[in-house]
Design a protein around this motif. Structure first.
Motif, PDB file in Angstrom:
ATOM      1  N   GLU B  57       0.877  -1.319  -0.018  1.00  0.00           N
ATOM      2  CA  GLU B  57       0.011   0.077   0.087  1.00  0.00           C
ATOM      3  C   GLU B  57       0.688   1.265  -0.224  1.00  0.00           C
ATOM      4  OE1 GLU B  57      -4.312  -0.752   2.324  1.00  0.00           O
ATOM      5  OE2 GLU B  57      -2.500  -0.836   3.345  1.00  0.00           O
ATOM      6  N   ALA B  58       1.968   1.257   0.707  1.00  0.00           N
ATOM      7  CA  ALA B  58       3.020   2.362   0.654  1.00  0.00           C
ATOM      8  C   ALA B  58       3.395   2.654  -0.743  1.00  0.00           C
ATOM      9  CB  ALA B  58       3.863   1.966   1.653  1.00  0.00           C
ATOM     10  N   LEU B  59       3.293   1.750  -1.836  1.00  0.00           N
ATOM     11  CA  LEU B  59       3.801   1.923  -3.179  1.00  0.00           C
ATOM     12  C   LEU B  59       2.778   1.983  -4.126  1.00  0.00           C
ATOM     13  CD1 LEU B  59       6.654  -0.724  -2.723  1.00  0.00           C
ATOM     14  CD2 LEU B  59       6.813   1.970  -2.738  1.00  0.00           C
ATOM     15  N   LEU B  60       1.374   1.593  -3.726  1.00  0.00           N
ATOM     16  CA  LEU B  60       0.472   1.475  -4.927  1.00  0.00           C
ATOM     17  C   LEU B  60      -0.135   2.643  -4.936  1.00  0.00           C
ATOM     18  CD1 LEU B  60      -0.547  -2.078  -4.426  1.00  0.00           C
ATOM     19  CD2 LEU B  60       0.609  -1.336  -6.266  1.00  0.00           C
ATOM     20  N   PRO B  61      -0.796   3.134  -6.205  1.00  0.00           N
ATOM     21  CA  PRO B  61      -1.672   4.447  -6.243  1.00  0.00           C
ATOM     22  C   PRO B  61      -2.659   4.290  -4.890  1.00  0.00           C
ATOM     23  CG  PRO B  61      -1.309   3.046  -8.557  1.00  0.00           C
ATOM     24  CD  PRO B  61      -0.732   2.126  -7.400  1.00  0.00           C
ATOM     25  N   GLU B  62      -2.849   5.391  -4.362  1.00  0.00           N
ATOM     26  CA  GLU B  62      -3.633   5.553  -3.347  1.00  0.00           C
ATOM     27  C   GLU B  62      -5.128   5.369  -3.754  1.00  0.00           C
ATOM     28  OE1 GLU B  62      -3.889   8.297   0.461  1.00  0.00           O
ATOM     29  OE2 GLU B  62      -3.202   9.145  -1.479  1.00  0.00           O
ATOM     30  N   GLY B  63      -5.899   4.748  -2.893  1.00  0.00           N
ATOM     31  CA  GLY B  63      -7.435   4.452  -3.380  1.00  0.00           C
ATOM     32  C   GLY B  63      -7.504   3.482  -4.215  1.00  0.00           C
ATOM     33  N   ALA B  64      -6.634   3.277  -5.149  1.00  0.00           N
ATOM     34  CA  ALA B  64      -6.875   2.078  -6.270  1.00  0.00           C
ATOM     35  C   ALA B  64      -6.230   0.942  -5.671  1.00  0.00           C
ATOM     36  CB  ALA B  64      -6.355   2.724  -7.512  1.00  0.00           C
ATOM     37  N   ALA B  65      -5.436   0.784  -4.445  1.00  0.00           N
ATOM     38  CA  ALA B  65      -4.661  -0.048  -4.256  1.00  0.00           C
ATOM     39  C   ALA B  65      -5.401  -1.660  -4.238  1.00  0.00           C
ATOM     40  CB  ALA B  65      -4.253  -0.054  -2.580  1.00  0.00           C
ATOM     41  N   GLN B  66      -4.989  -2.229  -5.379  1.00  0.00           N
ATOM     42  CA  GLN B  66      -5.549  -3.462  -5.519  1.00  0.00           C
ATOM     43  C   GLN B  66      -4.564  -4.615  -4.750  1.00  0.00           C
ATOM     44  OE1 GLN B  66      -8.264  -3.926  -7.050  1.00  0.00           O
ATOM     45  NE2 GLN B  66      -8.744  -1.891  -7.490  1.00  0.00           N
ATOM     46  N   LEU B  67      -5.082  -4.939  -3.602  1.00  0.00           N
ATOM     47  CA  LEU B  67      -4.316  -5.661  -2.914  1.00  0.00           C
ATOM     48  C   LEU B  67      -4.633  -7.242  -3.220  1.00  0.00           C
ATOM     49  CD1 LEU B  67      -4.379  -4.169   0.546  1.00  0.00           C
ATOM     50  CD2 LEU B  67      -2.672  -4.150  -1.037  1.00  0.00           C
TER      51      LEU B  67
END
Lengths: 298, 298
Positions: B57-67
Motif C-alpha cells: 500500500e505504501a507504493l501502490l496508487p492511493e485509493g486504487a490499491a488492488q491488494l
C-alpha cells in the motif's frame, strides 16, 4: 549408450554441484550445515536430479546441451528427496536407524536437529530453484517452482506420507496403496522430469508426454522398491530389509506375489517408453533410465 | 487513521483468503488438512501478512490499491509462520502444550501428524507464492520466492531455531542473542515487508528503505515478545508465560532489565520510522503498525 557410464557422469556432476551449493560452513551454523550435508551427501543414487537433466537433454540441441543452468534445480530435487527421508526416518514416524548404510540423521545429530535439518533442506531447495539459471525465462523458472511445490506439498508427497502413516498396520485396498505410491514417490519423480522439461523450454505437448513418462517411471520405481524390500538383504539395501512386512505395510508383493509384481513393474516401464515414443535419439538417456530403474538392485 | 480498525479489516481480509486457499477437505487427506487448518486458523494476529499488504500500500496508487493479487503471498507468510510454530512446539523442540490459548498441534493430532502438518504448510506456502497474482511480472514473483526462501532457510529462520536450541540453558553473549533474534524472528518479518514491496513493484531504493524498516520492526517485535513473556500471565499470552526464564533462555530483560529493554524497543521503532521517513502518507499504516507492535499486549 552405456547407461552405467551415463549415470556415473551425471552423478558426479550432481555431487560436485551439491558440494558447491552447500559447502562446509564455519561459525555458529556449522553443525546445522553438517547435519544437512550428512544426509544430502550420503551416497544417494541421484535418480531425481538425473531424471531432470535427462528430460532437459531430450529437448535441448544435441551436443550443445548446456546443463549448467539447470544444476541448481536438479540439486533442489535431491534436497527435497533428502528432507523427506530425514523426516520419514524420525522416531515419531518410521523410526528407522539405518539409511543408505549409515545411521539416520536423528541418530547422529539428535531429533530436534534432524527435524531442523529437514526443514532447512526443504527451504534451501526453493532457494536453489529461485536461483536457477538466470539465463532462463522467469516464467519457466516460476512454473518450476509452481509444479514442484505442488508435487511435494500437502496434496503431493507430504500427503502421501500422511496416508502411509495413517494406514500403517491396517488392511488397505489396492486403490489406497496406489494412491500412497503415487503421492509419496510418484509425485516428486514426475515433477523431476517436468522440472527439467519446463526449464528446457518444453512446449505443451512435449511437457504432457514427459509427464506421462514420469508417472510411469514413478510407479515402476515404487514397485521395484517394494520388491527389493522383500528380496534383498539389509546389507544390499543400506536400510532395514524386510521392514515393510515387519510393519505390515501394504506392498505390491503382498497384494500380487513377486512374479505378478515384477510383471507390473515391466508394464510400467513399457508405458513410460510408449509415452516418449515420439521423441528422437536425444531421449535415449530417458529410455535407458526407465530400463535401469526396473532392473536396479538397490 | 485508526490502527485498530485497519488491523481488524486487514485481518478479516487475510482470514477470508486463508479459508479460501485451504478449505476443509473431504476424502483421505481430510485429517491432514484439518491439522494444518487447526494451527493456521487458530486466531493469529496476522502480523506478517498485514506487514506485506501495508508495504504494498505504501507504493501502490492511493485509493486504487488492488491488494487482491497479493493475498496468496500474504497468506504464504502466515503459512510459513504457522509451520515454524508447529515445529518449534514439538516434544523434541520446545515441548510446548499451549499456543494461542489452545493445545498445540502435536497434542491434538499426534507428533507424526504435526511434523507433517508443518511440512505441508511450508510447501503450501511456496505453492501460494508461485500462484501469486498472475497479473504481476514473473520476475517480481520469482524475486519474492527467492527472498522468502532465503529468509526462512538454513541461514535464516531455521538457522535461528537451530541456534536457539543449541544455546538453550547456556550462558550466551548478547551478540548471540541478537543473532538468534535476527534469524529466528527478524528474517521472516523483514521478508514479509520485502515481499509486499517487491510485488508492488518497488524500485531499488524503495526496497532498501522498506527492508530497513522491516529489520527494525523485527527487532522491536522480538524485544516486546521477550518483555511480554516476563510480564504477562499465561491467560493473556495464550501460551505459557514465564517459560523463557524457566528454560533459562536468554532474553533482553535478562540482559538489561525491563526498563532498558523497553527503551530499546522504542529505539527500534524510532529506527523503523526513520527508515521510511521519505515515504508519503501511503506509508501511514506502516508507521502505525510500528507503534502498535511496541505497545501490543500479546
Amino acid at each position: 549408450m552405456d547407461i552405467k557410464v551415463y549415470l556415473h557422469q551425471k552423478r558426479a556432476l550432481v555431487d560436485a554441484a551439491l558440494e558447491r551449493f552447500l559447502p562446509v560452513a564455519d561459525g555458529p551454523l556449522a553443525r546445522h550445515v553438517e547435519a544437512m550435508r550428512y544426509s544430502l551427501l550420503a551416497g544417494g543414487k541421484r535418480v531425481r536430479p538425473i531424471l531432470c537433466l535427462a528430460a532437459a537433454e531430450a529437448l535441448l540441441p544435441e551436443g550443445a546441451a548446456q546443463l549448467e543452468p539447470l544444476l541448481p534445480a536438479a540439486c533442489a530435487l535431491e534436497c527435497i528427496h533428502t528432507y523427506s527421508l530425514v523426516h520419514d526416518d524420525l522416531p515419531a514416524m518410521d523410526n528407522d536407524d539405518l539409511r543408505r548404510g549409515k545411521p539416520t540423521n536423528h541418530v547422529v545429530f539428535g531429533e530436534a536437529a534432524a527435524i531442523l535439518a529437514g526443514d532447512g533442506l526443504l527451504s534451501f531447495a526453493f532457494e536453489l530453484l529461485a536461483d536457477t539459471g538466470s539465463s532462463l525465462p522467469a516464467e519457466a523458472r516460476l512454473q518450476a517452482v509452481r509444479l514442484l511445490s505442488r508435487a511435494v506439498g500437502p496434496f503431493g508427497m507430504v500427503g502421501g506420507q500422511v496416508l502411509d502413516m495413517e494406514n500403517e498396520g491396517q488392511e488397505i485396498s489396492f486403490d489406497t496403496l496406489r494412491r500412497i505410491h503415487s503421492l509419496k514417490t510418484g509425485a516428486l519423480i514426475t515433477a523431476s522430469v517436468e522440472t527439467g522439461a519446463v526449464l528446457a523450454g518444453a512446449g505443451r505437448e512435449e511437457l504432457s508426454a514427459l509427464a506421462g513418462y514420469g508417472r510411469q517411471i514413478g510407479l515402476a520405481f515404487q514397485i521395484v522398491d517394494d520388491l527389493l524390500n522383500v528380496e534383498s538383504t539389509t546389507e544390499q539395501l543400506g536400510k532395514a530389509a524386510g521392514s515393510d512386512a515387519q510393519r505390515r505395510k501394504a506392498t505390491y508383493p503382498a497384494f500380487f506375489g513377486v512374479e505378478e509384481t515384477r510383471k507390473r513393474a515391466h508394464e510400467a516401464v513399457a508405458g513410460a517408453l510408449e509415452a516418449i515414443a515420439g521423441f528422437d535419439q536425444r531421449a535415449e538417456p530417458l529410455r535407458e533410465l526407465a530400463r535401469y530403474i526396473v532392473n536396479r538392485k538397490r
